[in-house]
Every structure is written in structure tokens, then in C-alpha cells.
Design a protein around this motif. Structure first.
Motif, PDB file in Angstrom:
ATOM      1  N   LYS A 164       4.266 -14.424 -13.838  1.00 49.71           N
ATOM      2  CA  LYS A 164       5.449 -13.594 -14.088  1.00 49.71           C
ATOM      3  C   LYS A 164       5.232 -12.192 -13.527  1.00 49.71           C
ATOM      4  CE  LYS A 164       7.230 -15.774 -18.277  1.00 49.71           C
ATOM      5  NZ  LYS A 164       7.507 -15.594 -19.698  1.00 49.71           N
ATOM      6  N   GLU A 165       4.018 -11.669 -13.694  1.00 47.88           N
ATOM      7  CA  GLU A 165       3.703 -10.346 -13.148  1.00 47.88           C
ATOM      8  C   GLU A 165       3.806 -10.356 -11.619  1.00 47.88           C
ATOM      9  OE1 GLU A 165       0.403  -8.232 -15.791  1.00 47.88           O
ATOM     10  OE2 GLU A 165      -0.075 -10.364 -15.445  1.00 47.88           O
ATOM     11  N   LEU A 166       3.285 -11.417 -10.997  1.00 48.25           N
ATOM     12  CA  LEU A 166       3.389 -11.543  -9.542  1.00 48.25           C
ATOM     13  C   LEU A 166       4.849 -11.606  -9.115  1.00 48.25           C
ATOM     14  CD1 LEU A 166       2.149 -11.983  -6.726  1.00 48.25           C
ATOM     15  CD2 LEU A 166       2.120 -14.439  -7.238  1.00 48.25           C
ATOM     16  N   PHE A 167       5.636 -12.424  -9.805  1.00 47.48           N
ATOM     17  CA  PHE A 167       7.051 -12.565  -9.462  1.00 47.48           C
ATOM     18  C   PHE A 167       7.791 -11.233  -9.607  1.00 47.48           C
ATOM     19  CE2 PHE A 167      11.461 -13.968 -10.030  1.00 47.48           C
ATOM     20  CZ  PHE A 167      11.598 -14.795  -8.931  1.00 47.48           C
ATOM     21  N   GLU A 168       7.473 -10.481 -10.643  1.00 48.96           N
ATOM     22  CA  GLU A 168       8.087  -9.161 -10.832  1.00 48.96           C
ATOM     23  C   GLU A 168       7.728  -8.236  -9.678  1.00 48.96           C
ATOM     24  OE1 GLU A 168       6.748  -7.905 -14.684  1.00 48.96           O
ATOM     25  OE2 GLU A 168       8.228  -9.133 -15.730  1.00 48.96           O
ATOM     26  N   TYR A 181      10.461  -6.612  -7.311  1.00 47.27           N
ATOM     27  CA  TYR A 181      10.657  -5.162  -7.241  1.00 47.27           C
ATOM     28  C   TYR A 181      10.197  -4.553  -5.910  1.00 47.27           C
ATOM     29  CZ  TYR A 181      11.924  -4.869 -12.143  1.00 47.27           C
ATOM     30  OH  TYR A 181      12.567  -4.992 -13.342  1.00 47.27           O
ATOM     31  N   GLY A 182       9.636  -5.393  -5.033  1.00 48.17           N
ATOM     32  CA  GLY A 182       9.199  -4.872  -3.734  1.00 48.17           C
ATOM     33  C   GLY A 182       7.885  -4.121  -3.790  1.00 48.17           C
ATOM     34  N   THR A 183       7.066  -4.351  -4.829  1.00 44.90           N
ATOM     35  CA  THR A 183       5.748  -3.724  -4.891  1.00 44.90           C
ATOM     36  C   THR A 183       4.655  -4.692  -4.436  1.00 44.90           C
ATOM     37  OG1 THR A 183       5.519  -4.267  -7.237  1.00 44.90           O
ATOM     38  CG2 THR A 183       6.414  -2.089  -6.686  1.00 44.90           C
ATOM     39  N   ALA A 184       5.072  -5.907  -4.037  1.00 43.59           N
ATOM     40  CA  ALA A 184       4.188  -6.877  -3.397  1.00 43.59           C
ATOM     41  C   ALA A 184       4.964  -7.475  -2.236  1.00 43.59           C
ATOM     42  CB  ALA A 184       3.772  -7.974  -4.383  1.00 43.59           C
ATOM     43  N   GLY A 185       4.263  -7.786  -1.158  1.00 42.14           N
ATOM     44  CA  GLY A 185       4.908  -8.349   0.025  1.00 42.14           C
ATOM     45  C   GLY A 185       4.073  -9.465   0.607  1.00 42.14           C
ATOM     46  N   ARG A 193      10.574  -7.619  -0.252  1.00 46.77           N
ATOM     47  CA  ARG A 193      11.940  -7.909  -0.700  1.00 46.77           C
ATOM     48  C   ARG A 193      12.721  -6.613  -0.837  1.00 46.77           C
ATOM     49  NH1 ARG A 193      14.460  -8.039  -5.537  1.00 46.77           N
ATOM     50  NH2 ARG A 193      16.256  -9.372  -5.643  1.00 46.77           N
ATOM     51  N   LYS A 194      13.915  -6.602  -0.215  1.00 45.28           N
ATOM     52  CA  LYS A 194      14.742  -5.400  -0.233  1.00 45.28           C
ATOM     53  C   LYS A 194      16.124  -5.643  -0.795  1.00 45.28           C
ATOM     54  CE  LYS A 194      12.347  -3.291   3.562  1.00 45.28           C
ATOM     55  NZ  LYS A 194      11.969  -3.707   4.845  1.00 45.28           N
ATOM     56  N   GLU A 195      16.555  -6.902  -0.909  1.00 39.16           N
ATOM     57  CA  GLU A 195      17.912  -7.181  -1.368  1.00 39.16           C
ATOM     58  C   GLU A 195      18.073  -6.818  -2.836  1.00 39.16           C
ATOM     59  OE1 GLU A 195      16.307 -10.593  -0.344  1.00 39.16           O
ATOM     60  OE2 GLU A 195      16.263  -9.525   1.534  1.00 39.16           O
ATOM     61  N   GLY A 233       0.811  -1.210   0.000  1.00 38.34           N
ATOM     62  CA  GLY A 233       0.000   0.000   0.000  1.00 38.34           C
ATOM     63  C   GLY A 233       0.847   1.264   0.000  1.00 38.34           C
ATOM     64  N   ALA A 234       0.195   2.394  -0.206  1.00 37.32           N
ATOM     65  CA  ALA A 234       0.880   3.689  -0.259  1.00 37.32           C
ATOM     66  C   ALA A 234       1.657   3.972   1.027  1.00 37.32           C
ATOM     67  CB  ALA A 234      -0.127   4.806  -0.523  1.00 37.32           C
ATOM     68  N   ASP A 235       1.171   3.446   2.159  1.00 37.70           N
ATOM     69  CA  ASP A 235       1.855   3.659   3.440  1.00 37.70           C
ATOM     70  C   ASP A 235       2.855   2.547   3.764  1.00 37.70           C
ATOM     71  OD1 ASP A 235       0.073   1.621   3.945  1.00 37.70           O
ATOM     72  OD2 ASP A 235      -0.817   2.546   5.723  1.00 37.70           O
ATOM     73  N   GLY A 236       3.079   1.629   2.816  1.00 33.70           N
ATOM     74  CA  GLY A 236       4.050   0.552   3.019  1.00 33.70           C
ATOM     75  C   GLY A 236       3.502  -0.679   3.708  1.00 33.70           C
ATOM     76  N   THR A 237       2.199  -0.693   3.986  1.00 36.83           N
ATOM     77  CA  THR A 237       1.578  -1.830   4.657  1.00 36.83           C
ATOM     78  C   THR A 237       0.785  -2.658   3.641  1.00 36.83           C
ATOM     79  OG1 THR A 237      -0.394  -0.546   5.219  1.00 36.83           O
ATOM     80  CG2 THR A 237       1.411  -0.567   6.845  1.00 36.83           C
ATOM     81  N   PRO A 238       0.315  -3.854   4.046  1.00 40.75           N
ATOM     82  CA  PRO A 238      -0.430  -4.706   3.115  1.00 40.75           C
ATOM     83  C   PRO A 238      -1.704  -4.034   2.602  1.00 40.75           C
ATOM     84  CG  PRO A 238       0.167  -5.925   5.103  1.00 40.75           C
ATOM     85  CD  PRO A 238       0.513  -4.489   5.352  1.00 40.75           C
ATOM     86  N   ALA A 239      -1.911  -4.133   1.290  1.00 38.09           N
ATOM     87  CA  ALA A 239      -3.141  -3.629   0.658  1.00 38.09           C
ATOM     88  C   ALA A 239      -3.876  -4.829   0.042  1.00 38.09           C
ATOM     89  CB  ALA A 239      -2.804  -2.551  -0.359  1.00 38.09           C
TER      90      ALA A 239
END
Length: 182
Positions: free
Chosen positions: A134-138, A142-146, A163-165, A83-89
Motif C-alpha cells: 500500500k505504501e508503494l502504491f501510494e 502521488y508521484g514520489t516513486a517512478g 505518474r502525473k495524471e 530523487g531530489a533532482d527528479g531522477t531515479p534514486a
């Protein structure tokens, strides 16, 4: 002399482009992404864990393994949009329970592999419904899903990780760690 310098410079630039493209293709096909799970803001727990995702070489499946430590009363786990605040959306896919999308209480304290399985396009939901793994894996890469772990005592989430590495660290993890049977 000037022609030689320009020719060598051009060759080096071309090699750099080809090498980076090959590295990207290698990372995206048959590579792994690891997500470290930490306490969600405002939650008190000693629980921790990680989730490892591996995109199959054909790009049609993601194999995952969810390992947790010292967690109590797990009810569900998902991959969410960040989410925009960095938490799960929005939920993108359920990873526990491994079958269906109804919470399942694992009562008591737990440490070990909570879930391991495969994600296909049929499992995707929310903004990725009708999309590809593939979209999910990307998004994970890229750290846009957690990954969020929900418990009886923390229904909105107890653990959360994005993911941050960088890719070099991920490649090292790939070469040194494996997942059974995949």
C-alpha cells in the motif's frame, strides 16, 4: 430561515467529505495507476512505454504490467524513489526480471509486454524494506516513486516515468482499460 440555510450548508459539507473519502478509498483499493515512460534526460532513443499498477482489493498485492516500444537490449527495470533532482534514486522493487534481482539482458530490439507479475511486501527493498505494498502504491500514485528501464547502452537508465495524471483521469483509465486475469 437562517437555521435552514445553516442546516443545508452543513449537510452539503458533510456529503462532500463523505464523497471525497469514498472516492479516495475506491482509488486506493482495487484501482490502477498508470505511469508513462519517456526518455531519461541526456539519452537519445526512440523507445517509450508504460507501466500499469493495480492494488488488490485486500491491499496485499500489486499486479503490474510493463509494456515497452522500440527499446534495445533491456537489462532491468525497477520502481525507484524520485530523487531530489527528479531522477531515479533508491530502488524500491525490481519489476524486470520478474524473479530475483540480477540483471537479465533481453538482447536486440523489443516491443511488447516485457514483464507482468505481482508485487508483495517480500519484494520491497531500500527505504520500503519491511513496509507494505500500500505504501508503494501510494508513492506511485502521488508521484514520489517512478519507473526506470535500464539497458545495456544506458546502464543508469534509458526510460523514466512518474505518474502525473490526476485521480479523475486515472479513474477513467481504470474503467476503460483492463489487465488480463486481474
Amino acid at each position: 430561515m437562517r437555521k435552514i440555510v445553516l442546516t443545508v450548508s452543513g449537510a452539503v459539507a458533510l456529503l462532500a467529505i463523505v464523497a471525497s473519502g469514498a472516492a479516495w478509498a475506491n482509488w486506493m483499493h482495487g484501482e490502477r495507476a498508470k505511469v508513462k515512460l519517456d526518455t531519461l534526460s541526456g539519452v537519445k532513443t526512440s523507445a517509450s512505454g508504460d507501466a500499469v499498477f493495480e492494488l488488490s482489493k485486500d491491499g496485499k498485492t500489486i499486479h503490474y504490467k510493463l509494456t515497452l516500444n522500440k527499446i534495445d537490449n533491456v537489462t532491468m527495470a525497477h520502481v525507484h524513489v524520485v530523487g531530489a533532482d527528479g531522477t531515479p534514486a533508491a530502488i524500491l522493487v525490481w519489476i524486470y526480471p520478474t524473479e530475483g534481482n540480477t540483471p537479465s539482458l533481453r538482447e536486440g530490439s523489443f516491443s511488447g509486454t516485457l514483464a507482468e507479475g505481482d508485487i508483495t511486501a517480500d519484494n520491497l527493498s531500500g527505504p520500503l524494506k519491511g513496509g507494505t505494498v500500500k505504501e508503494l502504491f501510494e508513492k506511485i500514485g502521488y508521484g514520489t516513486a517512478g519507473v526506470a528501464i535500464h539497458t545495456k547502452q544506458n546502464g543508469r537508465g534509458e526510460l523514466w516515468g512518474v505518474r502525473k495524471e490526476d485521480r479523475k483521469e486515472q479513474k477513467g483509465m481504470t474503467e476503460n482499460q483492463g489487465m488480463s486475469g486481474y
